[in-house]
Design an enzyme around this catalytic site. Structure first.
Site, PDB file in Angstrom:
ATOM      1  N   ALA A 220       9.476  -1.602   0.657  1.00  0.00           N
ATOM      2  CA  ALA A 220       8.369  -2.305  -0.008  1.00  0.00           C
ATOM      3  C   ALA A 220       8.899  -3.231  -1.102  1.00  0.00           C
ATOM      4  CB  ALA A 220       7.392  -1.293  -0.593  1.00  0.00           C
TER       5      ALA A 220
ATOM      6  N   GLY B 286      13.171   5.612   1.296  1.00  0.00           N
ATOM      7  CA  GLY B 286      13.323   4.464   2.192  1.00  0.00           C
ATOM      8  C   GLY B 286      12.121   3.541   2.172  1.00  0.00           C
ATOM      9  N   CYS B 287      10.930   4.124   2.121  1.00  0.00           N
ATOM     10  CA  CYS B 287       9.702   3.322   2.144  1.00  0.00           C
ATOM     11  C   CYS B 287       9.548   2.516   0.854  1.00  0.00           C
ATOM     12  CB  CYS B 287       8.491   4.226   2.360  1.00  0.00           C
ATOM     13  SG  CYS B 287       8.566   5.110   3.937  1.00  0.00           S
ATOM     14  N   THR B 288       9.983   3.088  -0.256  1.00  0.00           N
ATOM     15  CA  THR B 288       9.925   2.369  -1.533  1.00  0.00           C
ATOM     16  C   THR B 288      10.906   1.199  -1.519  1.00  0.00           C
ATOM     17  OG1 THR B 288       9.250   4.368  -2.712  1.00  0.00           O
ATOM     18  CG2 THR B 288      10.219   2.600  -4.029  1.00  0.00           C
TER      19      THR B 288
END
Length: 195
Positions: free
Chosen positions: A90, A85-87
């Site tokens: 970003a 999710g964080c990738t």
């Protein structure tokens, strides 16, 4: 007529006698538990001044609210570098960085990861905006995003995925909490363009 004094015979079971309390078993000391997390003293809302911060960023830079004064700022908080999710989040912000720049809006991502981790993450995905490292979690707590979470019945402390749009005056213009990644960066861009 003489009366006999009433006498009681002790019963065979002696059920009325008090028995000594059993000795307590020696217990192993409980492992030290982390103190219960305190709820954020203040939940930041639109119109509140953004908490000041000064943190190390990727590449050895220092990122601070005062250093970005006079510009609008998207400050987004995420749990961990290089996770699914964080990738995605970003990459979505990175894809819109030119449009954010046209809206005179800087982007800064923040997590508790180390600067070294941020450097690898930025390089791997060619991220063209800075990432701040808050290993002490003081800024995360100041923004109310260092929270108790639960997974499979286990409670732990972690970062709530959240985004703050901060105006050029240093005040919070908009807040997104418990962010769902798909389409989020586009929604933030529209708010930045309208500010």
């Amino acid at each position: 007529m003489a009366t006999k004094a009433a006498t009681t015979k002790p019963s065979a079971s002696k059920s009325t006698e008090k028995k000594p309390a059993p000795k307590a078993k020696a217990e192993k000391p409980a492992p030290a538990k982390a103190p219960a997390p305190a709820a954020p003293a203040v939940v930041l809302a639109e119109g509140d001044p953004a908490p000041a911060f000064s943190l190390p960023g990727a590449g050895g830079a220092t990122l601070s609210l005062s250093g970005l004064a006079g510009k609008k700022l998207v400050l987004y908080f995420y749990p961990k570098d290089d996770t699914s999710g964080c990738t995605k989040e970003a990459i979505e912000f990175n894809a819109l960085r030119d449009k954010f720049a046209k809206a005179k809006t800087a982007i800064v991502g923040m997590s508790p990861d180390s600067v070294k981790s941020h450097d690898k993450f930025r390089e791997k995905y060619e991220l063209a905006f800075p990432l701040a490292s808050d290993e002490t979690k003081e800024t995360l707590a100041a923004f109310g995003v260092w929270v108790e979470k639960s997974m499979y019945g286990r409670k732990y402390m972690g970062v709530e995925r959240a985004t703050f749009l901060i105006g050029a005056d240093g005040k919070i213009a908009k807040v997104w909490r418990k962010v769902k990644v798909p389409g989020h960066a586009e929604e933030v861009l529209k708010a930045a363009e309208a500010l």
